[in-house]
Design a protein around this motif. Structure first.
Motif, short mmCIF file in Angstrom:
data_model
loop_
_atom_site.label_atom_id
_atom_site.label_comp_id
_atom_site.label_asym_id
_atom_site.label_seq_id
_atom_site.Cartn_x
_atom_site.Cartn_y
_atom_site.Cartn_z
N ALA A 128 7.66 -2.96 -5.11
CA ALA A 128 7.32 -1.58 -4.76
C ALA A 128 8.35 -0.61 -5.33
O ALA A 128 8.00 0.46 -5.86
N ALA A 129 9.63 -0.98 -5.23
CA ALA A 129 10.70 -0.11 -5.73
C ALA A 129 10.58 0.08 -7.24
O ALA A 129 10.79 1.18 -7.76
N LYS A 130 10.24 -0.96 -7.94
CA LYS A 130 10.11 -0.88 -9.40
C LYS A 130 8.92 -0.01 -9.82
O LYS A 130 8.87 0.47 -10.94
N LYS A 131 7.98 0.19 -8.89
CA LYS A 131 6.84 1.08 -9.16
C LYS A 131 7.14 2.52 -8.77
O LYS A 131 6.27 3.38 -8.86
N GLY A 132 8.36 2.76 -8.29
CA GLY A 132 8.74 4.12 -7.96
C GLY A 132 8.75 4.47 -6.48
O GLY A 132 9.02 5.63 -6.11
N VAL A 133 8.47 3.52 -5.61
CA VAL A 133 8.51 3.77 -4.17
C VAL A 133 9.97 3.83 -3.73
O VAL A 133 10.76 2.93 -4.03
N ILE A 146 8.63 2.18 8.28
CA ILE A 146 8.00 3.49 8.20
C ILE A 146 7.46 3.66 6.78
O ILE A 146 8.23 3.65 5.81
N LEU A 147 6.16 3.83 6.67
CA LEU A 147 5.50 3.84 5.36
C LEU A 147 4.96 5.22 5.04
O LEU A 147 4.10 5.75 5.77
N ASP A 148 5.48 5.83 3.98
CA ASP A 148 5.03 7.14 3.49
C ASP A 148 5.09 8.22 4.57
O ASP A 148 4.35 9.21 4.51
N ASN A 149 5.93 8.03 5.57
CA ASN A 149 6.05 8.98 6.69
C ASN A 149 4.71 9.22 7.39
O ASN A 149 4.52 10.25 8.04
N GLN A 150 3.79 8.26 7.29
CA GLN A 150 2.47 8.40 7.90
C GLN A 150 2.11 7.24 8.81
O GLN A 150 1.25 7.38 9.68
N GLN A 203 0.81 -1.22 0.00
CA GLN A 203 0.00 0.00 0.00
C GLN A 203 0.84 1.27 0.00
O GLN A 203 0.30 2.36 -0.22
N ALA A 204 2.15 1.16 0.25
CA ALA A 204 3.00 2.34 0.27
C ALA A 204 3.03 3.00 -1.10
O ALA A 204 3.16 2.33 -2.13
N LYS A 205 2.92 4.33 -1.13
CA LYS A 205 2.88 5.07 -2.39
C LYS A 205 4.19 5.79 -2.68
O LYS A 205 4.59 5.90 -3.85
N LEU A 206 4.86 6.30 -1.64
CA LEU A 206 6.01 7.16 -1.85
C LEU A 206 7.31 6.59 -1.29
O LEU A 206 8.34 6.63 -1.95
N SER A 207 7.26 6.07 -0.06
CA SER A 207 8.52 5.66 0.56
C SER A 207 8.30 4.57 1.60
O SER A 207 7.24 4.47 2.22
#
Length: 270
Positions: free
Chosen positions: A214-219, A258-262, A190-194
Motif C-alpha cells: 500500500a505504501a509503495k502505491k502512495g498510501v 484508521i483507514l482514509d479517516n473514514q 482498499q485504503a486509498k490515502l492513509s
C-alpha cells in the motif's frame, strides 16, 4: 477463543455511523464501564483476558446479588501471567457467579467484550486490570447499540459459552481465527490515502507485506507502537516508506486501524 493459528480469539469491530460512542483511556477511567454495568436491567455477559480490577469485579458481583444473569468467560491462565486472574476467579466462585476459563479447542481467551442486556456491546482494547486505568496506557473501547452487530456478538458469545464451533464470515465484525486476517488484509488493500495504526507490536509478515504494498502505491502509513519494532520488520517497513514511532508518552496497548479517516477497526487483535 481463537487466533490466526487457533491460539487466541480476537474480536474486531468496524465502526460505521450509528450511535457508537468512543471510550478513550486512560482519560475516561472506569466510569463508562461502571455505568454500563450499573445500567444493566437483566443480564451481563463478559469475555475478558485479564481481570484484577476490584471496582469492576465488585460491580459485577453486586448485579449477581441482585439476581441478574451474569456469565463470564475469563482466561484462566494468561500467557506468562498464569496467576493474574486467580483472585478474581476465587471471588467469582465465592459469590456463585457462573464463569468459564477456556473455550476448547482454543488455547487462550484474549477477547475483551461486554454485553449489556444483549442490546449494547462494548468492544475494548483494554483488560479489566488496574494498570488499564491507573497508568499512562493508551487504550480505546467502542460502545455500540446497533441491533444487527450486537446480535452477532451475542451469538458468538453463546457459541463460545456452549463450546460450539463458529465460522464467522461477515466483515462488519472480524473474528479470529474465522476471518480476521483475511478481512483485515482486504480492508488495508482498499485504503486509498492513509492508514494510521495503534499497535502494541507489529510482527505478522502477511499484514506487514500488505502495508508495504500500500505504501509503495502512495498510501501514507503511520504506525505508533509501545516498543521499537523488531529490526528486520522495521527495516522492511522503512524501506517501503512507512513511518513508525515508539510512543514516549504512553504505553500503546490499543489495537486500532484508521483507514482514509473514514473507517476504523478496533479490538483486541495485535
Amino acid at each position: 477463543m481463537r487466533v490466526f493459528s487457533s491460539l487466541l480469539f480476537f474480536l474486531f469491530l468496524i465502526a460505521p455511523a450509528f450511535a457508537d460512542q468512543l471510550i478513550i483511556e486512560p482519560d475516561m477511567g472506569r466510569k463508562p464501564i461502571l455505568e454500563a454495568i450499573h445500567n444493566a436491567k437483566h443480564s451481563i455477559k463478559l469475555v475478558m483476558y485479564g481481570f484484577t480490577d476490584e471496582a469492576l469485579l465488585n460491580a459485577l458481583i453486586q448485579k449477581k446479588i441482585k439476581s441478574q444473569t451474569i456469565k463470564i468467560i475469563l482466561e484462566e491462565n494468561p500467557y506468562k501471567a498464569e496467576d493474574e486472574n486467580k483472585k478474581a476467579i476465587a471471588k467469582l466462585n465465592a459469590n456463585y457467579v457462573p464463569w468459564q476459563g477456556s473455550i476448547p479447542p482454543h488455547s487462550l481467551i484474549h477477547q475483551k467484550t461486554l454485553l449489556i442486556d444483549d442490546n449494547i456491546a462494548i468492544i475494548m482494547t483494554f483488560n479489566f486490570t488496574r494498570s488499564a486505568f491507573d497508568k499512562q496506557t493508551r487504550n480505546f473501547g467502542l460502545i455500540i447499540d446497533d441491533a444487527k452487530r450486537v446480535n452477532k456478538i451475542a451469538a458468538l458469545f453463546s457459541a463460545d459459552w456452549n463450546h460450539l464451533p463458529t465460522n464467522h464470515k461477515t466483515t462488519d465484525i472480524l473474528v479470529s481465527p474465522d476471518n480476521s486476517r483475511e478481512s483485515l488484509n482486504t480492508l488495508l488493500q482498499q485504503a486509498k490515502l492513509s492508514i494510521r495504526i495503534y499497535a502494541q507490536d507489529v510482527n505478522d509478515f502477511k499484514i506487514i507485506g500488505t502495508l508495504a504494498k500500500a505504501a509503495k502505491k502512495g498510501v501514507k502509513i503511520e504506525i505508533l507502537t509501545s516498543k521499537k519494532i523488531r529490526k528486520k520488520q522495521a527495516s522492511y517497513l522503512t524501506k517501503a516508506g512507512i513511518r513508525t514511532r515508539h510512543s514516549q508518552d504512553y504505553y500503546i496497548h490499543a489495537k486500532v486501524f484508521i483507514l482514509d479517516n473514514q473507517k476504523a477497526v478496533i479490538g483486541s487483535n495485535n
